[in-house]
Design a protein around this motif. Structure first.
Motif, PDB file in Angstrom:
ATOM      1  N   LYS A   9      60.893  69.728   4.050  1.00 47.59           N
ATOM      2  CA  LYS A   9      60.044  70.896   4.280  1.00 47.59           C
ATOM      3  C   LYS A   9      59.032  70.534   5.366  1.00 47.59           C
ATOM      4  N   ASN A  10      58.605  71.540   6.092  1.00 46.95           N
ATOM      5  CA  ASN A  10      57.565  71.355   7.094  1.00 46.95           C
ATOM      6  C   ASN A  10      56.299  72.012   6.563  1.00 46.95           C
ATOM      7  N   LEU A  11      55.278  71.208   6.320  1.00 46.93           N
ATOM      8  CA  LEU A  11      54.039  71.735   5.757  1.00 46.93           C
ATOM      9  C   LEU A  11      52.930  71.771   6.810  1.00 46.93           C
ATOM     10  N   LYS A  12      52.291  72.914   6.887  1.00 50.81           N
ATOM     11  CA  LYS A  12      51.147  73.113   7.782  1.00 50.81           C
ATOM     12  C   LYS A  12      49.875  73.094   6.940  1.00 50.81           C
ATOM     13  N   MET A  13      48.901  72.315   7.378  1.00 49.92           N
ATOM     14  CA  MET A  13      47.640  72.236   6.651  1.00 49.92           C
ATOM     15  C   MET A  13      46.477  72.559   7.583  1.00 49.92           C
ATOM     16  N   GLN A  53      51.027  65.100  12.484  1.00 50.12           N
ATOM     17  CA  GLN A  53      50.656  65.542  13.825  1.00 50.12           C
ATOM     18  C   GLN A  53      49.517  66.549  13.752  1.00 50.12           C
ATOM     19  N   GLY A  54      48.544  66.413  14.658  1.00 55.26           N
ATOM     20  CA  GLY A  54      47.398  67.310  14.680  1.00 55.26           C
ATOM     21  C   GLY A  54      47.387  68.208  15.898  1.00 55.26           C
ATOM     22  N   ALA A  55      46.662  69.324  15.794  1.00 55.09           N
ATOM     23  CA  ALA A  55      46.580  70.278  16.899  1.00 55.09           C
ATOM     24  C   ALA A  55      45.665  69.790  18.011  1.00 55.09           C
ATOM     25  N   GLY A  56      44.622  69.050  17.641  1.00 55.20           N
ATOM     26  CA  GLY A  56      43.659  68.589  18.635  1.00 55.20           C
ATOM     27  C   GLY A  56      43.179  67.186  18.336  1.00 55.20           C
ATOM     28  N   ARG A  57      42.950  66.416  19.392  1.00 62.55           N
ATOM     29  CA  ARG A  57      42.486  65.033  19.230  1.00 62.55           C
ATOM     30  C   ARG A  57      40.970  64.986  19.422  1.00 62.55           C
ATOM     31  N   MET A 104      60.817  74.773  10.413  1.00 68.20           N
ATOM     32  CA  MET A 104      60.957  73.384  10.832  1.00 68.20           C
ATOM     33  C   MET A 104      60.600  73.172  12.303  1.00 68.20           C
ATOM     34  N   ASP A 105      60.617  74.236  13.098  1.00 59.18           N
ATOM     35  CA  ASP A 105      60.296  74.071  14.517  1.00 59.18           C
ATOM     36  C   ASP A 105      58.797  74.225  14.808  1.00 59.18           C
ATOM     37  N   PHE A 106      57.999  74.473  13.768  1.00 59.45           N
ATOM     38  CA  PHE A 106      56.550  74.582  13.975  1.00 59.45           C
ATOM     39  C   PHE A 106      55.961  73.208  14.276  1.00 59.45           C
ATOM     40  N   HIS A 107      55.093  73.160  15.287  1.00 60.55           N
ATOM     41  CA  HIS A 107      54.396  71.924  15.643  1.00 60.55           C
ATOM     42  C   HIS A 107      52.918  72.253  15.817  1.00 60.55           C
ATOM     43  N   LEU A 246      35.579  71.957  16.245  1.00 62.35           N
ATOM     44  CA  LEU A 246      36.831  72.710  16.399  1.00 62.35           C
ATOM     45  C   LEU A 246      36.864  73.759  15.295  1.00 62.35           C
ATOM     46  N   GLU A 247      36.727  75.020  15.680  1.00 64.28           N
ATOM     47  CA  GLU A 247      36.599  76.096  14.702  1.00 64.28           C
ATOM     48  C   GLU A 247      37.942  76.635  14.210  1.00 64.28           C
ATOM     49  N   GLU A 248      38.888  76.809  15.152  1.00 64.26           N
ATOM     50  CA  GLU A 248      40.135  77.479  14.784  1.00 64.26           C
ATOM     51  C   GLU A 248      41.227  77.175  15.801  1.00 64.26           C
ATOM     52  N   VAL A 249      42.457  77.115  15.315  1.00 59.84           N
ATOM     53  CA  VAL A 249      43.627  76.985  16.182  1.00 59.84           C
ATOM     54  C   VAL A 249      44.501  78.207  15.922  1.00 59.84           C
ATOM     55  N   LEU A 250      44.853  78.914  16.984  1.00 57.83           N
ATOM     56  CA  LEU A 250      45.642  80.138  16.845  1.00 57.83           C
ATOM     57  C   LEU A 250      47.083  79.905  17.278  1.00 57.83           C
ATOM     58  N   TYR A 251      48.011  80.596  16.578  1.00 58.88           N
ATOM     59  CA  TYR A 251      49.450  80.433  16.842  1.00 58.88           C
ATOM     60  C   TYR A 251      50.108  81.787  17.065  1.00 58.88           C
TER      61      TYR A 251
END
Length: 251
Positions: A9-13, A53-57, A104-107, A246-251
């Motif tokens: 499974k691909n989990l987004k947190m 993996q993270g959205a921002g470093r 599964m293709d979400f990054h 970092l307030e928000e990441v939009l997809y």
């Protein structure tokens, strides 16, 4: 035939953290990081080795209310139980706000459309107490009206090379700023900006430039000239990390 339950499974947190005690988000050889703490606890709970993996470093001292991470797992724990387990074991300065299963293709980084950051300046002679780890204390009086006049020059698709830290290697310094605004809340000046991407130290260098304008060292219209100049030396100093979030990441 492979059982569906055997498929990963691909989990987004969505996580929040206070960056004060960390050397940034990304795992490093020397110094504690948010990614290392989170990865260790996930692996302890699931019994698996995960590629987190993270959205921002985010840099050392930078905070997050809406950092996004993802990882693949074969664990049969429900997202509710996983969230509860993580928050019971993570340090007090890291919190998991939400977990959901995604395709599964979400990054977390590559799928992101834009990110929103805020920067907080505490503009008062009196030093902040409870907010001290989350704001940049700037004692000198700032002209908020002139600072606001400069903000619209940042909007749109532009080359932000003047606000990129020296020594950074990127394919292009062109970014699209979708919205940005500055507001005064008592002694707190809050700058919020959303863009399709950010250069290294871009927001903190913009803040340094807005401070020059607020001190009336340069005119608001010079923000446009600084952008067009594509020269880091034309912009202000890099503001400290603690005011950035970092307030928000939009997809």
């Amino acid at each position: 035939m492979l059982n569906v339950e055997d498929l990963p499974k691909n989990l987004k947190m969505i996580i929040a953290y206070e960056g004060t005690a960390y050397s940034g988000f990304q795992i490093q050889k020397n110094g504690p990081t948010v990614q290392a703490e989170l990865k260790a606890v996930i692996e302890h709970i699931t019994g698996e080795t995960v590629d987190l993996q993270g959205a921002g470093r985010t840099d050392a001292g930078v905070h997050a209310r809406g950092q996004v991470v993802h990882f693949h797992t074969h664990s049969n724990l429900s997202v509710e139980k996983l969230k509860k387990a993580l928050n019971s074991l993570l340090p007090a300065d890291i919190v998991v706000r939400n977990i959901c299963e995604v395709s599964m293709d979400f990054h977390a980084r590559h799928s992101a459309v834009s990110k929103t950051y805020s920067y907080c300046l505490y503009n008062s002679e009196e030093r902040p107490l409870f907010e001290r780890n989350y704001v940049y204390h700037y004692k000198a009086v700032l002209n908020i009206t002139k600072m606001k006049e400069a903000v619209p020059f940042l909007l749109g698709k532009k080359d932000f090379k003047s606000f990129q830290a020296k020594g950074s290697a990127v394919l292009t310094t062109i970014r699209v700023v979708n919205f940005c605004h500055l507001e005064l809340k008592g002694s707190l000046i809050v700058f919020t900006i959303n863009a399709n991407g950010f250069l290294y130290h871009m927001v903190r260098n913009i803040i340094g430039t807005l401070i020059l304008i607020g001190r009336e060292k340069i005119n608001p219209s010079e923000m446009e000239q600084i952008i067009m100049g594509k020269d880091r030396a034309m912009a202000g100093e890099t503001a400290p990390a603690m005011g950035l979030c970092l307030e928000e990441v939009l997809y």
